[in-house]
Design a protein around this motif. Structure first.
Motif, PDB file in Angstrom:
ATOM      1  N   ARG A   1      17.238   4.917  -6.765  1.00 28.44           N
ATOM      2  CA  ARG A   1      17.566   6.052  -7.643  1.00 28.44           C
ATOM      3  C   ARG A   1      18.775   5.719  -8.518  1.00 28.44           C
ATOM      4  N   ALA A   2      19.781   5.049  -7.940  1.00 32.21           N
ATOM      5  CA  ALA A   2      20.997   4.716  -8.682  1.00 32.21           C
ATOM      6  C   ALA A   2      20.793   3.543  -9.643  1.00 32.21           C
ATOM      7  N   ASP A   3      20.140   2.492  -9.176  1.00 31.18           N
ATOM      8  CA  ASP A   3      20.048   1.253  -9.950  1.00 31.18           C
ATOM      9  C   ASP A   3      18.825   1.169 -10.865  1.00 31.18           C
ATOM     10  N   PHE A   4      17.719   1.773 -10.446  1.00 31.83           N
ATOM     11  CA  PHE A   4      16.463   1.666 -11.196  1.00 31.83           C
ATOM     12  C   PHE A   4      15.752   3.023 -11.263  1.00 31.83           C
ATOM     13  N   PRO A   5      16.366   4.003 -11.930  1.00 26.36           N
ATOM     14  CA  PRO A   5      15.793   5.351 -11.935  1.00 26.36           C
ATOM     15  C   PRO A   5      14.397   5.433 -12.558  1.00 26.36           C
ATOM     16  N   ALA A   6      14.038   4.485 -13.424  1.00 28.10           N
ATOM     17  CA  ALA A   6      12.720   4.513 -14.073  1.00 28.10           C
ATOM     18  C   ALA A   6      11.714   3.594 -13.377  1.00 28.10           C
ATOM     19  N   LEU A   7      12.079   3.025 -12.228  1.00 27.20           N
ATOM     20  CA  LEU A   7      11.181   2.140 -11.495  1.00 27.20           C
ATOM     21  C   LEU A   7       9.857   2.831 -11.216  1.00 27.20           C
ATOM     22  N   ARG A   8       8.769   2.066 -11.383  1.00 25.81           N
ATOM     23  CA  ARG A   8       7.422   2.575 -11.083  1.00 25.81           C
ATOM     24  C   ARG A   8       6.688   1.539 -10.243  1.00 25.81           C
ATOM     25  N   ALA A   9       5.944   2.025  -9.279  1.00 26.69           N
ATOM     26  CA  ALA A   9       5.073   1.186  -8.458  1.00 26.69           C
ATOM     27  C   ALA A   9       3.649   1.683  -8.650  1.00 26.69           C
ATOM     28  N   GLU A  10       2.795   0.815  -9.163  1.00 25.98           N
ATOM     29  CA  GLU A  10       1.394   1.177  -9.394  1.00 25.98           C
ATOM     30  C   GLU A  10       0.521   0.393  -8.426  1.00 25.98           C
ATOM     31  N   VAL A  11      -0.152   1.109  -7.548  1.00 27.79           N
ATOM     32  CA  VAL A  11      -1.044   0.472  -6.588  1.00 27.79           C
ATOM     33  C   VAL A  11      -2.318   0.078  -7.321  1.00 27.79           C
ATOM     34  N   LYS A  12      -2.589  -1.221  -7.343  1.00 29.37           N
ATOM     35  CA  LYS A  12      -3.774  -1.738  -8.018  1.00 29.37           C
ATOM     36  C   LYS A  12      -4.977  -1.787  -7.077  1.00 29.37           C
ATOM     37  N   LYS A  13      -4.720  -2.162  -5.820  1.00 31.87           N
ATOM     38  CA  LYS A  13      -5.766  -2.230  -4.799  1.00 31.87           C
ATOM     39  C   LYS A  13      -5.160  -1.797  -3.476  1.00 31.87           C
ATOM     40  N   ILE A  14      -5.970  -1.161  -2.629  1.00 32.81           N
ATOM     41  CA  ILE A  14      -5.483  -0.748  -1.314  1.00 32.81           C
ATOM     42  C   ILE A  14      -6.609  -0.921  -0.302  1.00 32.81           C
ATOM     43  N   PHE A  15      -6.259  -1.475   0.851  1.00 30.38           N
ATOM     44  CA  PHE A  15      -7.226  -1.785   1.899  1.00 30.38           C
ATOM     45  C   PHE A  15      -6.698  -1.264   3.225  1.00 30.38           C
ATOM     46  N   ALA A  16      -7.586  -0.827   4.096  1.00 32.17           N
ATOM     47  CA  ALA A  16      -7.181  -0.381   5.432  1.00 32.17           C
ATOM     48  C   ALA A  16      -8.057  -1.063   6.470  1.00 32.17           C
ATOM     49  N   ASP A  17      -7.422  -1.469   7.567  1.00 36.58           N
ATOM     50  CA  ASP A  17      -8.123  -2.075   8.695  1.00 36.58           C
ATOM     51  C   ASP A  17      -7.393  -1.640   9.959  1.00 36.58           C
ATOM     52  N   GLY A  18      -8.010  -0.801  10.741  1.00 38.75           N
ATOM     53  CA  GLY A  18      -7.357  -0.306  11.946  1.00 38.75           C
ATOM     54  C   GLY A  18      -6.084   0.436  11.598  1.00 38.75           C
ATOM     55  N   ASP A  19      -4.989   0.026  12.226  1.00 35.38           N
ATOM     56  CA  ASP A  19      -3.687   0.668  12.006  1.00 35.38           C
ATOM     57  C   ASP A  19      -2.947   0.142  10.782  1.00 35.38           C
ATOM     58  N   PHE A  20      -3.548  -0.803  10.062  1.00 36.22           N
ATOM     59  CA  PHE A  20      -2.857  -1.470   8.963  1.00 36.22           C
ATOM     60  C   PHE A  20      -3.419  -1.059   7.608  1.00 36.22           C
ATOM     61  N   VAL A  21      -2.503  -0.943   6.634  1.00 27.65           N
ATOM     62  CA  VAL A  21      -2.863  -0.725   5.240  1.00 27.65           C
ATOM     63  C   VAL A  21      -2.170  -1.811   4.434  1.00 27.65           C
ATOM     64  N   ILE A  22      -2.929  -2.427   3.540  1.00 25.47           N
ATOM     65  CA  ILE A  22      -2.403  -3.477   2.666  1.00 25.47           C
ATOM     66  C   ILE A  22      -2.574  -3.000   1.235  1.00 25.47           C
ATOM     67  N   ALA A  23      -1.504  -3.083   0.462  1.00 25.58           N
ATOM     68  CA  ALA A  23      -1.542  -2.641  -0.929  1.00 25.58           C
ATOM     69  C   ALA A  23      -1.111  -3.777  -1.850  1.00 25.58           C
ATOM     70  N   HIS A  24      -1.861  -3.957  -2.938  1.00 27.69           N
ATOM     71  CA  HIS A  24      -1.523  -4.907  -3.999  1.00 27.69           C
ATOM     72  C   HIS A  24      -0.924  -4.066  -5.114  1.00 27.69           C
ATOM     73  N   VAL A  25       0.337  -4.295  -5.413  1.00 23.85           N
ATOM     74  CA  VAL A  25       1.120  -3.359  -6.225  1.00 23.85           C
ATOM     75  C   VAL A  25       1.770  -4.063  -7.410  1.00 23.85           C
ATOM     76  N   HIS A  26       1.808  -3.368  -8.545  1.00 25.70           N
ATOM     77  CA  HIS A  26       2.577  -3.825  -9.707  1.00 25.70           C
ATOM     78  C   HIS A  26       3.850  -2.987  -9.748  1.00 25.70           C
ATOM     79  N   GLY A  27       4.969  -3.633  -9.469  1.00 28.25           N
ATOM     80  CA  GLY A  27       6.254  -2.957  -9.508  1.00 28.25           C
ATOM     81  C   GLY A  27       7.015  -3.310 -10.772  1.00 28.25           C
ATOM     82  N   VAL A  28       7.498  -2.295 -11.471  1.00 26.43           N
ATOM     83  CA  VAL A  28       8.293  -2.509 -12.679  1.00 26.43           C
ATOM     84  C   VAL A  28       9.596  -1.739 -12.512  1.00 26.43           C
ATOM     85  N   ARG A  29      10.704  -2.478 -12.406  1.00 26.00           N
ATOM     86  CA  ARG A  29      12.007  -1.835 -12.224  1.00 26.00           C
ATOM     87  C   ARG A  29      12.488  -1.160 -13.498  1.00 26.00           C
ATOM     88  N   VAL A  30      12.288  -1.845 -14.645  1.00 28.10           N
ATOM     89  CA  VAL A  30      12.761  -1.344 -15.926  1.00 28.10           C
ATOM     90  C   VAL A  30      11.575  -1.332 -16.888  1.00 28.10           C
TER      91      VAL A  30
END
Length: 128
Positions: A58-87
């Motif tokens: 919140r302090a350093d990267f208030p405009a940061l966005r995380a966009e989940v491109k793909k998401i997978f679940a197997d049992g108790d686990f979730v794996i996400a392929h994400v595009h993170g943009v700080r600025v």
């Protein structure tokens, strides 16, 4: 009735929106289980570690966005392929997050690997 895997994926998607995109610790904390184990060496274990991480975003990267491109679940686990943009306007980072969830579909453990998106590449396939 949605499956447990679908419920786990929805929890993780809600976590990205609350914790990373809105930087709302209170909302994100409701998605965390009784014990939260963090494997990212820059973030402390437990709910206090998550609180500090979100406050830092919140302090350093208030405009940061995380966009989940793909998401997978197997049992108790979730794996996400994400595009993170700080600025906004920067290329950002390709991220793979791995979450383990408890029986109540609450996040209890997290791992990640990150790779900066380069300006040029030897192929045209892209990072996502």
């Amino acid at each position: 009735m949605k499956s447990r895997r679908e419920g786990n994926k929805q929890t993780v998607l809600a976590f990205y929106e609350a914790g990373l995109n809105r930087k709302d610790f209170e909302a994100a904390s409701r998605l965390i289980g009784d014990r939260y184990v963090q494997h990212n060496p820059r973030i402390a274990d437990g709910i206090k570690g998550l609180e500090g991480f979100i406050a830092q975003l919140r302090a350093d990267f208030p405009a940061l966005r995380a966009e989940v491109k793909k998401i997978f679940a197997d049992g108790d686990f979730v794996i996400a392929h994400v595009h993170g943009v700080r600025v906004p306007g920067q290329a950002g980072t390709a991220i793979v997050d791995i979450f383990r969830l408890d029986d109540d579909s609450r996040i209890v453990e997290h791992w990640d690997v990150m790779q900066p998106i380069p300006e040029t590449a030897e192929n045209q396939n892209g990072m996502f």
